[in-house]
Write a protein that holds these residues in place. Structure first.
Motif, PDB file in Angstrom:
ATOM      1  N   ASP A 269       0.791  -8.920 -37.286  1.00 56.20           N
ATOM      2  CA  ASP A 269      -0.176  -9.278 -36.877  1.00 56.20           C
ATOM      3  C   ASP A 269      -1.458  -9.168 -36.215  1.00 56.20           C
ATOM      4  O   ASP A 269      -0.522  -7.813 -34.751  1.00 56.20           O
ATOM      5  N   ASP A 270      -1.770  -9.525 -35.344  1.00 58.68           N
ATOM      6  CA  ASP A 270      -2.734  -8.909 -34.149  1.00 58.68           C
ATOM      7  C   ASP A 270      -1.721  -9.640 -33.082  1.00 58.68           C
ATOM      8  O   ASP A 270      -1.329 -10.577 -33.069  1.00 58.68           O
TER       9      ASP A 270
ATOM     10  N   MET B 264      -2.989   0.092 -34.321  1.00 53.98           N
ATOM     11  CA  MET B 264      -1.867  -1.012 -33.998  1.00 53.98           C
ATOM     12  C   MET B 264      -0.527  -0.032 -34.850  1.00 53.98           C
ATOM     13  O   MET B 264       0.085  -1.368 -34.755  1.00 53.98           O
TER      14      MET B 264
ATOM     15  N   ARG C  73      -7.284 -11.598 -40.111  1.00 52.10           N
ATOM     16  CA  ARG C  73      -8.292 -11.204 -39.292  1.00 52.10           C
ATOM     17  C   ARG C  73      -7.692  -9.302 -39.202  1.00 52.10           C
ATOM     18  O   ARG C  73      -8.452  -8.087 -38.401  1.00 52.10           O
ATOM     19  N   THR C  74      -6.180  -8.786 -39.309  1.00 52.51           N
ATOM     20  CA  THR C  74      -5.117  -7.538 -39.181  1.00 52.51           C
ATOM     21  C   THR C  74      -5.769  -7.744 -41.411  1.00 52.51           C
ATOM     22  O   THR C  74      -5.448  -6.622 -41.075  1.00 52.51           O
TER      23      THR C  74
END
Length: 193
Positions: free
Chosen positions: A59-60, A1, A157-158
């Motif tokens: 962030d995702d 990412m 989430r990340t």
């Protein structure tokens, strides 16, 4: 990412080591607050300005939280959230605001042109209560939008913590880029900085 090479100015962990800044216990990130990034909204053939906070880690899907209480737009006829969310090196939390036609040099609207518009931003970090931080942008003397600290809060989430509103003074960089293409032709261009 993330394609970032890593934070280059982390907090010091070794006593007596050289470290930039007033406090060796604080790492130095490299956030960016953009006041004016002018562009043309092709669907309307109208000028608009991007005003953004660019930050890492991400962030995702680079998606900040712009729900109620975490960001605010003051006139939805003029301002909307930018669909550009970031790239390999930064996440962008951004609003786009239409510009008044009267500020253009060679464009007559209602007999007016060559006028000035004011742009500004205010940011406050609240180091003791970081969740109260905000960045507020103004376009043509009117509030455009505000990003509150929770828009880039912790993301489980990340597995990243809160990205903070800058707590230290930042450099001001003025950059003027003139792009001439087949879509835009200029007989004369005058810039005042």
């Amino acid at each position: 990412m993330s394609y970032l090479p890593g934070q280059r100015l982390s907090a010091c962990t070794c006593p007596g080591e050289d470290h930039p800044g007033p406090d060796v216990s604080v790492g130095r990130a490299a956030p960016e607050i953009d006041l004016v990034e002018a562009q043309i909204k092709l669907s309307l053939q109208h000028g608009e300005v991007s005003q953004s906070f660019q930050v890492a880690p991400f962030d995702d899907y680079y998606q900040s939280d712009n729900t109620t209480g975490k960001a605010a737009i003051y006139d939805e006829d003029l301002t909307h959230y930018n669909s550009y969310l970031g790239g390999h090196y930064q996440q962008a939390v951004s609003g786009l605001t239409l510009l008044p036609d009267r500020i253009y040099y060679d464009q007559q609207v209602g007999g007016r042109s060559k006028e000035f518009a004011t742009f500004s931003f205010e940011y406050s970090a609240f180091p003791e209560e970081r969740e109260k931080g905000y960045i507020h942008w103004v376009t043509d003397g009117k509030p455009a939008w505000t990003m509150f600290a929770d828009a880039v809060g912790p993301n489980p989430r990340t597995e990243i913590g809160r990205r903070i509103v800058p707590e230290e003074p930042m450099y001001m960089v003025r950059l003027v880029l003139l792009l001439l293409s087949s879509l835009l032709t200029h007989r004369s261009s005058i810039f005042t900085l």
